[in-house]
Design a protein around this motif. Structure first.
Motif: not given
Length: 820
Positions: A571-572, A574-576, A578-579
């Protein structure tokens, strides 16, 4: 309070003392081992255990090594010189120097740590002097080898200087005389001056003793050599003897002066010797704790035993030398179950369990660490009473049973709520019936006195009494009935069987003799014993199951935790990602807007000239093509990714309906089809808009057309051949099972769950091979297993009926099953 007088010999604590002495480096520590005493003072016990535990931590975890070495006992020498005029000799002074240095090093080692780390050891350091003045004084008179220095005094320096000069003069004179004598042939060529009676002499042959002027001091044992002191060195040798006397008197004066200096500090030095003994003693206890893997358990100021994985230290050492593993014991005594009554087979570990309890409790209250699990809790007892072994005595006219009764008399009179009783083979030694009755009455009195205890027995009446009496609990030493060997495991809660019949069979007694004995004792007693064995077996089975479940739960928790961590990490990430993609998109958009604005500005600046405008538009189109059709893979990924994905999606949208329409064309009435992802083949018999009615053998089903796929004739033939070969294989397997099938199964000795599973497989095989009837051997016992099996048989469709076997062939112990 301890009973009997030779308590330590009975529990083998004298062996523990010897092991501790062997680990001491001095007599100071060995004396402390002899001073070990049983204590019921809770504060003192905690202090002794804490000191040993802190020493254990120093030996096992401290980065610096404990300074151990010169633990010399100087107390006899100092006691001797208390009288004025007596003095310490050179060796005693040297030993004193090394002992004081050992004290200094130990004090320095302990005081460099914080008080919170080793508080109880630092209490020992308090008040201990290090005597720097005495050490410096010794260093001024002794060298590193323990001999008086030449400069210990001015007079001694002068004497030794004169001695050296005289010795040199004598040596030169003798060598000159020796060379002349050798030249004259009076003395052998290879001889040299030697010492006789403290004087330098020449070895001369007896034939020439008149040729050398001097004094004959001695001759050899063979008489072939005489030792002559030449006249020229007699005076010098006399002077040398005088100087030696002066040296001895001066050394004596120096030692007397030093002894007078030390004498006022005698008591303080004794205190430092006590400190050395304490450290040596604590170190030996800590080393022993390391050897037996002992700890300091939690101790409450009350009477209790809640021990996990307790082991007998001497047995542990013995088995370790043999390369064997010891079986630990879990023992619980508290207010609800004060007395543990242990039963079980001979040589099953009952006595070892009892001796383990008494030895560990005695060690604990003597300040020794004990081999327990760190979750254990211990208590403190005021009185320990034991009745172990044979106390018969010809001198005192005591038989074995009489000695036991005397012990019981003492126990009844002196036991109280703070007493721990340990009795082996309770009530034995006399006629069993009356002996059992006396033992039961005695046990009831112990219980009335609220005493704690561990008692071993074989008497059935005591097992019954323990079941009904409050405060008494049964315990059993487990036995492997299948392999006929003890497991040495203690199980608390149920009485144990003596396994007398099984042990008799293992030893090899005739079967008819065992059968006769069984008839004499009666079926009821044998059934009771068998039920005890079954209870112990079932309890062990469910304990193993519970242990397996715990292990699986732990593994499941670890797996779940790992998955949660991995999910959190994903999840971490994926967020990285996406950002990062958003940042790149913003950057790309900003770059495109800046390019457009720049183009508009330039068009305005050139006032819309046709050629210039075309050139600017071409530049803008080139920039656009760079963004959307970058030829490099990296460019496609970073800049044109969105557009390419849209193109792919649109292609998929156009391609999918075309393929779908082709499939629909082949799906018509009479076509062979199957469900997507399934193996069963059917035939379409009706089509209703987007659904079709498909016949799978005798079964019809309405299915969406989108879930069907057509089957060609070639595929149909392949599937038919596959099922044909599968049918042949199945036929062969059934034929093979018929050959090896046995129409009888024996489930005696199995647990209910295992027996039902075995019968289930057995009936399935019987129905498959087509036999008419089968036999199930389950035994009579309590009838529980027979009832469970018949309840299951009543639910099986292929079972026609079931009944008991004929009485001559097993009766109710065998079930005959008739099959359709």
């Amino acid at each position: 309070m301890l009973y009997p007088d030779h308590f330590e010999q009975k529990i083998a604590f004298t062996t523990i003392r010897q092991l501790l002495k062997d680990k001491c480096v001095s007599t100071l520590g060995a004396e402390k081992v002899d001073e070990i005493q049983f204590s019921s003072d809770y504060t003192q016990i905690i202090r002794l255990l804490s000191q040993t535990d802190e020493m254990l931590r120093i030996l096992t975890t401290d980065a610096d090594e404990l300074p151990i070495g010169d633990f010399y006992d100087v107390r006899p020498a100092l006691s001797r010189v208390r009288v004025e005029g007596l003095f310490l000799d050179e060796l005693e002074v040297f030993d004193l120097r090394r002992a004081l240095e050992a004290v200094r090093l130990l004090v320095a080692f302990l005081t460099k740590h914080e008080v919170e780390i080793y508080p109880h050891l630092l209490e020992l350091v308090s008040g201990v002097e290090t005597f720097p003045l005495i050490i410096n004084r010794i260093d001024s008179i002794l060298n590193k080898f323990g001999k008086i220095k030449d400069n210990a005094s001015t007079e001694l320096a002068r004497i030794r200087k004169d001695t050296f000069q005289v010795q040199s003069s004598i040596s030169r004179t003798l060598n000159s005389i020796l060379r002349q004598a050798q030249a004259d042939g009076y003395v052998e060529k290879d001889v040299a001056p030697t010492m006789r009676e403290g004087r330098l002499v020449l070895p001369v042959s007896p034939a020439f003793k008149r040729k050398v002027n001097g004094i004959v001091h001695d001759e050899s044992a063979t008489g072939k050599t005489v030792f002559i002191e030449p006249t020229q060195v007699v005076e010098a040798n006399n002077r040398l003897r005088e100087l030696e006397g002066e040296e001895r008197r001066e050394i004596m004066r120096i030692l007397v002066e030093f002894t007078n200096f030390v004498r006022p500090h005698t008591e303080s030095i004794f205190a430092s010797q006590y400190f050395l003994g304490q450290i040596d003693f604590l170190r030996s206890k800590a080393l022993f704790a390391i050897e037996i893997k002992a700890i300091k358990p939690r101790i409450d100021n009350m009477c209790q035993l809640e021990w996990a994985k307790a082991v007998h230290p001497l047995l542990l050492i013995s088995l370790k030398k043999q390369g064997k593993e010891i079986v630990p014991l879990d023992i619980v005594l508290n207010e609800k179950q004060r007395i543990l009554l242990i039963s079980g087979p001979n040589a099953g570990g009952k006595s070892v369990c009892l001796k383990t309890v008494v030895l560990l409790q005695y060690m604990l209250q003597c300040g020794l660490l004990v081999p327990l699990h760190d979750s254990s809790r211990a208590g403190v007892f005021d009185r320990l009473f034991i009745d172990i072994g044979d106390e018969q005595s010809i001198e005192n006219d005591l038989s074995t049973y009489s000695s036991h009764l005397l012990n019981m008399k003492f126990f009844i009179k002196n036991s109280n709520p703070k007493t721990l009783l340990l009795i082996d083979e309770f009530g034995t030694g006399t006629e069993p019936q009356i002996g059992g009755a006396i033992a039961e009455a005695t046990l009831e009195r112990f219980n009335r006195n609220l005493a704690f205890g561990v008692i071993t027995t074989h008497y059935t009446n005591l097992k019954h009494f323990a079941e009904d009496a409050e405060g008494i609990v049964n315990g059993a030493m487990l036995y492997d009935r299948q392999h006929l060997q003890p497991l040495f495991q203690l199980s608390i809660g149920n009485p144990g069987s003596s396994f007398a019949v099984e042990i008799a069979r293992k030893i090899g007694l005739p079967e008819d003799l065992i059968a006769e004995a069984a008839e004499k004792v009666g079926a009821e007693h044998l059934e009771y014993d068998k039920h005890l064995q079954d209870i112990v077996r079932d309890k062990r089975y469910w304990e193993n199951k519970r242990q397996q479940i715990r292990q699986k739960e732990k593994k499941l928790e670890e797996t779940l935790e790992r998955y949660e961590n991995e999910l959190e990490s994903i999840d971490h990430q994926r967020k990285e990602i996406t950002n990062k993609a958003k940042d790149e998109a913003k950057s790309l958009l900003s770059e495109a807007n800046a390019k457009i604005e720049n183009t508009i500005r330039k068009i305005k600046e050139v006032e819309a000239e046709k050629e210039k405008t075309k050139a600017l538009r071409k530049e803008l189109n080139d920039f656009k093509s760079d963004l959307t059709t970058d030829s490099s893979p990296q460019g496609e990924e970073k800049k044109g990714g969105v557009k390419l994905q849209l193109n792919k999606k649109s292609e998929n949208k156009t391609a999918k309906p075309e393929a779908f329409n082709k499939e629909l064309e082949t799906l018509k009435i009479g076509a062979n089809v199957r469900l997507k992802g399934q193996l069963a083949i059917g035939k379409i018999i009706e089509i209703q808009y987007k659904q079709a009615v498909v016949a799978f053998g005798q079964m019809k089903s309405t299915v969406k057309l989108s879930k069907l796929e057509p089957i060609s004739n070639t595929q149909l033939k392949k599937e038919a051949r596959k099922f044909e070969s599968l049918g042949n294989a199945t036929t062969d397997e059934v034929r093979q099972r018929k050959l090896i099938f046995k129409s009888e199964i024996d489930v005696r000795g199995m647990r209910g769950e295992e027996a039902i599973q075995a019968v289930m497989y057995f009936i399935d095989d019987a129905l498959m091979v087509g036999v008419a009837s089968v036999r199930i051997l389950h035994g009579t016992g309590t009838g529980a297993l027979r009832q469970m099996i018949r309840q299951y048989l009543a639910t099986v469709n292929g079972v026609k009926s079931f009944r008991d076997e004929h009485i001559n062939f097993g009766g109710a112990g065998i079930t005959i099953v008739e099959l359709d």
